[in-house]
Motif scaffolding. Structure first.
Motif, PDB file in Angstrom:
ATOM      1  N   LYS A  20       5.045  12.043  -2.010  1.00 48.80           N
ATOM      2  CA  LYS A  20       4.266  13.283  -2.021  1.00 48.80           C
ATOM      3  C   LYS A  20       4.753  14.222  -0.924  1.00 48.80           C
ATOM      4  O   LYS A  20       4.826  15.436  -1.111  1.00 48.80           O
ATOM      5  CB  LYS A  20       2.769  12.975  -1.839  1.00 48.80           C
ATOM      6  CG  LYS A  20       2.078  12.498  -3.119  1.00 48.80           C
ATOM      7  CD  LYS A  20       0.571  12.429  -2.889  1.00 48.80           C
ATOM      8  CE  LYS A  20      -0.148  11.623  -3.981  1.00 48.80           C
ATOM      9  NZ  LYS A  20       0.028  12.155  -5.327  1.00 48.80           N
ATOM     10  N   LEU A  22       7.720  14.283   0.294  1.00 50.36           N
ATOM     11  CA  LEU A  22       9.083  14.717   0.005  1.00 50.36           C
ATOM     12  C   LEU A  22       9.152  15.678  -1.178  1.00 50.36           C
ATOM     13  O   LEU A  22      10.126  16.412  -1.333  1.00 50.36           O
ATOM     14  CB  LEU A  22       9.956  13.491  -0.294  1.00 50.36           C
ATOM     15  CG  LEU A  22      10.256  12.583   0.891  1.00 50.36           C
ATOM     16  CD1 LEU A  22      10.909  11.305   0.426  1.00 50.36           C
ATOM     17  CD2 LEU A  22      11.133  13.305   1.902  1.00 50.36           C
ATOM     18  N   ALA A  23       8.140  15.675  -1.998  1.00 48.93           N
ATOM     19  CA  ALA A  23       8.182  16.466  -3.229  1.00 48.93           C
ATOM     20  C   ALA A  23       7.889  17.931  -2.956  1.00 48.93           C
ATOM     21  O   ALA A  23       6.969  18.516  -3.504  1.00 48.93           O
ATOM     22  CB  ALA A  23       7.192  15.900  -4.250  1.00 48.93           C
ATOM     23  N   SER A  24       8.681  18.518  -2.120  1.00 52.24           N
ATOM     24  CA  SER A  24       8.506  19.914  -1.744  1.00 52.24           C
ATOM     25  C   SER A  24       9.844  20.477  -1.301  1.00 52.24           C
ATOM     26  O   SER A  24      10.501  19.927  -0.422  1.00 52.24           O
ATOM     27  CB  SER A  24       7.488  20.022  -0.612  1.00 52.24           C
ATOM     28  OG  SER A  24       7.735  21.163   0.183  1.00 52.24           O
ATOM     29  N   ASP A  25      10.208  21.548  -1.917  1.00 51.46           N
ATOM     30  CA  ASP A  25      11.476  22.201  -1.602  1.00 51.46           C
ATOM     31  C   ASP A  25      11.605  22.489  -0.109  1.00 51.46           C
ATOM     32  O   ASP A  25      12.610  22.169   0.529  1.00 51.46           O
ATOM     33  CB  ASP A  25      11.553  23.503  -2.394  1.00 51.46           C
ATOM     34  CG  ASP A  25      12.826  24.250  -2.105  1.00 51.46           C
ATOM     35  OD1 ASP A  25      13.876  23.597  -2.072  1.00 51.46           O
ATOM     36  OD2 ASP A  25      12.770  25.477  -1.895  1.00 51.46           O
ATOM     37  N   LEU A  28      11.937  19.330   2.028  1.00 47.39           N
ATOM     38  CA  LEU A  28      13.282  18.763   1.888  1.00 47.39           C
ATOM     39  C   LEU A  28      14.274  19.537   2.742  1.00 47.39           C
ATOM     40  O   LEU A  28      15.162  18.963   3.365  1.00 47.39           O
ATOM     41  CB  LEU A  28      13.717  18.781   0.419  1.00 47.39           C
ATOM     42  CG  LEU A  28      13.059  17.752  -0.507  1.00 47.39           C
ATOM     43  CD1 LEU A  28      13.519  17.961  -1.946  1.00 47.39           C
ATOM     44  CD2 LEU A  28      13.385  16.337  -0.059  1.00 47.39           C
TER      45      LEU A  28
ATOM     46  N   GLU B  16      13.916  17.695  -6.427  1.00 47.17           N
ATOM     47  CA  GLU B  16      12.510  18.028  -6.198  1.00 47.17           C
ATOM     48  C   GLU B  16      11.676  17.748  -7.447  1.00 47.17           C
ATOM     49  O   GLU B  16      10.567  17.212  -7.353  1.00 47.17           O
ATOM     50  CB  GLU B  16      12.376  19.501  -5.797  1.00 47.17           C
ATOM     51  CG  GLU B  16      10.980  19.855  -5.333  1.00 47.17           C
ATOM     52  CD  GLU B  16      10.731  21.356  -5.349  1.00 47.17           C
ATOM     53  OE1 GLU B  16      11.705  22.116  -5.507  1.00 47.17           O
ATOM     54  OE2 GLU B  16       9.562  21.761  -5.222  1.00 47.17           O
ATOM     55  N   LEU B  19      11.086  14.079  -7.708  1.00 48.27           N
ATOM     56  CA  LEU B  19      10.151  13.589  -6.687  1.00 48.27           C
ATOM     57  C   LEU B  19       8.721  13.968  -7.033  1.00 48.27           C
ATOM     58  O   LEU B  19       7.804  13.177  -6.834  1.00 48.27           O
ATOM     59  CB  LEU B  19      10.535  14.153  -5.316  1.00 48.27           C
ATOM     60  CG  LEU B  19      11.814  13.579  -4.721  1.00 48.27           C
ATOM     61  CD1 LEU B  19      12.154  14.259  -3.412  1.00 48.27           C
ATOM     62  CD2 LEU B  19      11.674  12.079  -4.513  1.00 48.27           C
ATOM     63  N   LYS B  20       8.532  15.163  -7.556  1.00 47.36           N
ATOM     64  CA  LYS B  20       7.184  15.564  -7.956  1.00 47.36           C
ATOM     65  C   LYS B  20       6.669  14.654  -9.064  1.00 47.36           C
ATOM     66  O   LYS B  20       5.495  14.284  -9.090  1.00 47.36           O
ATOM     67  CB  LYS B  20       7.183  17.021  -8.434  1.00 47.36           C
ATOM     68  CG  LYS B  20       7.177  18.046  -7.298  1.00 47.36           C
ATOM     69  CD  LYS B  20       6.986  19.453  -7.868  1.00 47.36           C
ATOM     70  CE  LYS B  20       7.315  20.530  -6.848  1.00 47.36           C
ATOM     71  NZ  LYS B  20       6.519  20.459  -5.615  1.00 47.36           N
ATOM     72  N   ALA B  23       5.775  11.271  -7.477  1.00 49.23           N
ATOM     73  CA  ALA B  23       4.735  11.268  -6.438  1.00 49.23           C
ATOM     74  C   ALA B  23       3.349  11.088  -7.046  1.00 49.23           C
ATOM     75  O   ALA B  23       2.467  11.915  -6.874  1.00 49.23           O
ATOM     76  CB  ALA B  23       4.816  12.552  -5.615  1.00 49.23           C
ATOM     77  N   ILE B 111      18.929  11.758   1.939  1.00 54.09           N
ATOM     78  CA  ILE B 111      17.806  12.625   2.293  1.00 54.09           C
ATOM     79  C   ILE B 111      17.566  12.647   3.786  1.00 54.09           C
ATOM     80  O   ILE B 111      17.460  11.653   4.416  1.00 54.09           O
ATOM     81  CB  ILE B 111      16.540  12.187   1.535  1.00 54.09           C
ATOM     82  CG1 ILE B 111      16.588  12.786   0.145  1.00 54.09           C
ATOM     83  CG2 ILE B 111      15.295  12.651   2.230  1.00 54.09           C
ATOM     84  CD1 ILE B 111      16.650  14.286   0.157  1.00 54.09           C
TER      85      ILE B 111
END
Lengths: 111, 111
Positions: A20, A22-25, A28, B16, B19-20, B23, B111
DNA sequence: TAGCGACATAGCAAACACGCTATGTCGACA
DNA sequence: TGTCGACATAGCGTGTTTGCTATGTCGCTA
């Protein structure tokens, strides 16, 4: 002297929390920039970029968002244990938690 | 005969997005269950669990949510390219896209 | 072709994420 | 002690996610 280190010890913890975070531009990007603080941020005359990381304002500025918004993105990363915050004097420095990041990458191999 | 395969060709695409999709506790569970369809779902008399995957209703039931909610979770995974949907006759089968999942794990190492 | 089983889609409410402005805190320094 | 610089926190509007119920679609089969 007041030095406070913040980690949530996520070296083995919840993968979902890390994903959660990491799931963001933008987050990252932050992690990428923190790979090489000296190369990606202006010189800091007050705190070693290598050992302590980049200060809050530099990250905020590079992100192109308001200071509170940038601070919150950083907090998400810290809360997930992926970034370590060091508070010293008036400044807060952020650096990557390589152990946690490696652990996440390792867990991803079994996803 | 009507067989439709759906993939979004995310073998190298946006990290991304992947990952979304990942998540989420429930979607992580789905991916885990799909590692071994035969072991994790009731026997299917209509569609090979190994080559085609698990049918929608089985996943929904195991998730413990309503059918539309379960379908949408599956759609998120399909849209991200992490799961492949095969529609045959009345049923839709879902299986892991191992290539995409491996690619994501690989990207996570940087990453 | 009427109906049924298996999904997909629409539409809605609650919860969460993300942006901002305003304000609080805290350490240095005049 | 007052102020200033560097954050952190509060609060608020908006968009997205996640759950649900209701309904549409599609391929059988009677």
């Amino acid at each position: 002297m007041t030095v406070t280190e913040t980690t949530t010890a996520e070296t083995e913890g919840d993968l979902e929390v890390a994903l959660k975070a990491l799931a963001s531009d933008k987050r990252l990007k932050i992690l990428d920039w923190l790979k090489d603080v000296e190369a990606n941020f202006p010189p800091q005359e007050h705190g070693d970029p290598v050992t302590e990381g980049a200060c809050n304002l530099f990250v905020v500025e590079k992100l192109g968002v308001s200071q509170p918004t940038g601070s919150r993105h950083l907090k998400v990363l810290v809360d997930a244990g992926l970034v370590i915050a060091t508070r010293r004097k008036g400044w807060t420095y952020y650096r990557r938690n390589e152990d946690a990041l490696t652990a996440v990458a390792e867990q991803m191999r079994e996803i």
